[in-house]
Design an enzyme around this catalytic site. Structure first.
Site, PDB file in Angstrom:
ATOM      1  N   ASP A   6       8.956  -1.283  18.079  1.00 17.09           N
ATOM      2  CA  ASP A   6       8.603  -2.048  16.696  1.00 17.09           C
ATOM      3  C   ASP A   6       7.255  -3.078  17.249  1.00 17.09           C
ATOM      4  OD1 ASP A   6      10.617  -3.818  14.192  1.00 17.09           O
ATOM      5  OD2 ASP A   6       8.599  -5.310  15.184  1.00 17.09           O
TER       6      ASP A   6
ATOM      7  N   TYR B 238      -0.175  -6.751  14.224  1.00 16.44           N
ATOM      8  CA  TYR B 238      -0.002  -6.718  14.959  1.00 16.44           C
ATOM      9  C   TYR B 238      -1.468  -5.833  16.182  1.00 16.44           C
ATOM     10  CZ  TYR B 238       4.859  -7.635  14.482  1.00 16.44           C
ATOM     11  OH  TYR B 238       6.112  -8.340  14.473  1.00 16.44           O
TER      12      TYR B 238
ATOM     13  N   LYS C  70       5.072  -2.572   9.830  1.00 17.58           N
ATOM     14  CA  LYS C  70       5.732  -2.802   8.529  1.00 17.58           C
ATOM     15  C   LYS C  70       3.952  -3.083   8.191  1.00 17.58           C
ATOM     16  CE  LYS C  70       7.895  -5.825  11.885  1.00 17.58           C
ATOM     17  NZ  LYS C  70       7.503  -5.686  13.075  1.00 17.58           N
TER      18      LYS C  70
ATOM     19  N   HIS D 107       6.274  -6.718   5.740  1.00 17.91           N
ATOM     20  CA  HIS D 107       6.115  -7.818   6.264  1.00 17.91           C
ATOM     21  C   HIS D 107       6.349  -8.739   5.751  1.00 17.91           C
ATOM     22  CE1 HIS D 107       4.599  -8.348  10.459  1.00 17.91           C
ATOM     23  NE2 HIS D 107       5.059  -8.931  10.584  1.00 17.91           N
TER      24      HIS D 107
HETATM   25  P1  NAP Z   1      11.643 -12.502  22.078  1.00 13.20           P
HETATM   26  O1  NAP Z   1      11.797 -11.558  22.309  1.00 13.20           O
HETATM   27  O2  NAP Z   1      12.252 -13.333  21.044  1.00 13.20           O
HETATM   28  O3  NAP Z   1      10.713 -13.290  23.253  1.00 13.20           O
HETATM   29  C1  NAP Z   1       9.399 -13.128  23.967  1.00 13.20           C
HETATM   30  C2  NAP Z   1       9.665 -14.267  25.360  1.00 13.20           C
HETATM   31  O4  NAP Z   1      10.465 -14.072  25.833  1.00 13.20           O
HETATM   32  C3  NAP Z   1       7.808 -13.415  25.697  1.00 13.20           C
HETATM   33  O5  NAP Z   1       7.381 -15.019  26.186  1.00 13.20           O
HETATM   34  C4  NAP Z   1       8.937 -13.090  27.613  1.00 13.20           C
HETATM   35  O6  NAP Z   1       7.523 -13.122  28.119  1.00 13.20           O
HETATM   36  C5  NAP Z   1      10.108 -13.942  27.411  1.00 13.20           C
HETATM   37  N1  NAP Z   1      11.166 -13.213  27.815  1.00 13.20           N
HETATM   38  C6  NAP Z   1      11.066 -12.061  27.811  1.00 13.20           C
HETATM   39  N2  NAP Z   1      12.166 -11.296  28.294  1.00 13.20           N
HETATM   40  C7  NAP Z   1      12.350 -12.093  28.346  1.00 13.20           C
HETATM   41  C8  NAP Z   1      13.851 -11.760  29.933  1.00 13.20           C
HETATM   42  N3  NAP Z   1      14.738 -11.439  29.814  1.00 13.20           N
HETATM   43  N4  NAP Z   1      13.793 -13.302  30.543  1.00 13.20           N
HETATM   44  C9  NAP Z   1      12.846 -14.401  30.399  1.00 13.20           C
HETATM   45  N5  NAP Z   1      11.850 -14.328  29.351  1.00 13.20           N
HETATM   46  C10 NAP Z   1      11.462 -13.142  29.302  1.00 13.20           C
HETATM   47  O7  NAP Z   1       9.927 -12.702  20.805  1.00 13.20           O
HETATM   48  P2  NAP Z   1       9.122 -12.440  20.082  1.00 13.20           P
HETATM   49  O8  NAP Z   1       8.188 -11.605  20.675  1.00 13.20           O
HETATM   50  O9  NAP Z   1       8.937 -13.231  18.747  1.00 13.20           O
HETATM   51  O10 NAP Z   1      10.445 -11.110  19.435  1.00 13.20           O
HETATM   52  C11 NAP Z   1      10.313 -10.225  19.264  1.00 13.20           C
HETATM   53  C12 NAP Z   1       9.751  -8.811  17.999  1.00 13.20           C
HETATM   54  O11 NAP Z   1      10.228  -9.069  16.885  1.00 13.20           O
HETATM   55  C13 NAP Z   1       8.418  -8.694  18.763  1.00 13.20           C
HETATM   56  O12 NAP Z   1       7.826  -8.560  19.110  1.00 13.20           O
HETATM   57  C14 NAP Z   1       7.766  -7.973  17.236  1.00 13.20           C
HETATM   58  O13 NAP Z   1       8.519  -7.112  17.286  1.00 13.20           O
HETATM   59  C15 NAP Z   1       9.084  -8.822  16.109  1.00 13.20           C
HETATM   60  N6  NAP Z   1       8.357  -9.814  15.206  1.00 13.20           N
HETATM   61  C16 NAP Z   1       8.962  -9.866  14.019  1.00 13.20           C
HETATM   62  C17 NAP Z   1       8.479 -10.399  13.289  1.00 13.20           C
HETATM   63  C18 NAP Z   1       8.275 -10.673  12.077  1.00 13.20           C
HETATM   64  O14 NAP Z   1       7.816 -11.368  11.031  1.00 13.20           O
HETATM   65  N7  NAP Z   1       8.942  -9.617  10.892  1.00 13.20           N
HETATM   66  C19 NAP Z   1       8.238 -11.859  14.086  1.00 13.20           C
HETATM   67  C20 NAP Z   1       8.638 -12.523  14.988  1.00 13.20           C
HETATM   68  C21 NAP Z   1       8.858 -10.734  16.032  1.00 13.20           C
HETATM   69  P3  NAP Z   1       7.218 -11.579  29.064  1.00 13.20           P
HETATM   70  O15 NAP Z   1       6.774 -11.277  27.925  1.00 13.20           O
HETATM   71  O16 NAP Z   1       6.436 -12.657  29.892  1.00 13.20           O
HETATM   72  O17 NAP Z   1       8.312 -10.953  29.592  1.00 13.20           O
END
Ligand code: NAP
Length: 282
Positions: A43, A48, A73, A107
């Site tokens: 994704d 990004y 997106k 998006h």
């Molecule tokens: P998330 O997946 O909720 O959290 C990522 C965080 O959690 C990072 O700091 C990561 O650190 C940590 N983490 C990951 N696995 C872990 C584990 N097993 N144990 C402990 N910590 C862990 O946040 P997100 O990146 O915001 O959301 C995921 C994806 O959703 C994004 O990458 C993106 O593709 C998508 N997204 C879309 C939108 C939208 O508007 N459509 C907005 C936000 C996000 P490390 O990397 O250091 O492991």
């Protein structure tokens, strides 16, 4: 990998790898590691700034294109939206080095998203995006788009985690044939998610981490998840969620963590509407 079937028959892996906030110069390495760990759904987004690096990782992996499911997106476009959407889509395709996208999402629900959607419908009919959908659409915006257009969005990607569960909205989407996809499955660790006692206790019962419990809970609800990590150990942990099952009682205890509050921002907040609407990609 378990899949969900989208409203046009396309199969989408229920778990993928998100690359938001992964620096462009770290993304190729991170995506290569994720692919090596077994992820097949990626994704990204034009906003990004790392589509080229995602494309480079796909190429370097040597994995057959049909084994991968790639989402990107479309950012908010100036008028004429249809023309600019087609151009933005082709720009993303070029950066990713792909001939088609598996899922192309609007998006943000701002700007002329009707015009954007009409261009995306054409792209979908041409087969250049196998499925099209939206992100961050509130129920009224999603229904309006469905009622007044030809193609029903295959997916709505929205902030979904234990503190903001979207169960009622998921039901509405299901009735309309729209697959819910969670962004921020861990709320990026906010509100003490990784040390939450309920989640940790359930994890201990299964020999699993909080992160694994959260992902498993959403998968059992039929929510597509795309956790982000740049750490190979956590990448491996986050995909290792298909060998245990939460009980009904454990699902209920997690349901009780719902507060309904966003851990990030409200898309209906006038300041956010102004802020996001003002942003354009270079
Ligand atoms: P998330 O997946 O909720 O959290 C990522 C965080 O959690 C990072 O700091 C990561 O650190 C940590 N983490 C990951 N696995 C872990 C584990 N097993 N144990 C402990 N910590 C862990 O946040 P997100 O990146 O915001 O959301 C995921 C994806 O959703 C994004 O990458 C993106 O593709 C998508 N997204 C879309 C939108 C939208 O508007 N459509 C907005 C936000 C996000 P490390 O990397 O250091 O492991």
């Amino acid at each position: 990998m378990k899949t969900v079937t989208l409203n046009n028959g396309v199969e989408m892996p229920i778990l993928g790898f998100g690359v938001y906030q992964v620096e462009a110069d770290q993304t190729q390495q991170a995506v290569e590691a994720a692919l090596a760990a077994g992820y097949r759904q990626l994704d990204t987004a034009a906003a990004y700034g790392n589509e080229e690096a995602v494309g480079a990782a796909i190429k370097a992996s040597g994995i057959a294109r049909e084994e991968l499911f790639v989402t990107t997106k479309l950012w908010i476009q100036d008028a004429p939206a249809e023309e600019n959407t087609t151009r933005a889509f082709e720009d993303s395709l070029g950066k990713l080095g792909l001939e088609h996208i598996d899922l192309y999402l609007i998006h943000q629900p701002f700007g002329d998203y009707y015009g954007q959607w009409r261009a995306m419908e054409k792209i979908n009919i041409e087969g250049r995006a196998r499925a099209i959908g939206v992100s961050n659409f509130a129920p009224d915006q999603l229904l309006d788009l469905i009622i007044n257009n030809e193609i029903v969005p295959a997916v709505n990607q929205i902030e979904t985690h234990p503190f903001r569960q979207n169960t009622d909205y998921q039901e509405l989407m299901k009735q309309e044939g729209v697959q819910i996809e969670s962004w921020g499955p861990f709320a990026e660790g906010k509100n003490g998610l990784f040390t939450n006692e309920v989640l940790a206790g359930i994890g201990v019962a299964h020999g699993k981490s909080v992160a694994q419990v959260v992902l498993r809970w959403m998968i059992q609800r039929g929510v597509v998840v795309i956790p982000k990590s740049v750490n190979p150990d956590r990448m491996a942990q986050n995909i290792d969620v298909f060998d245990f099952e939460l009980t009904d009682e454990q699902m209920t205890r997690i349901a009780e963590l719902h507060t309904g509050q966003s851990q990030f921002f409200d898309h209906a907040d006038p300041d956010m509407v102004r802020f996001l609407s003002a942003r354009r990609l270079d």
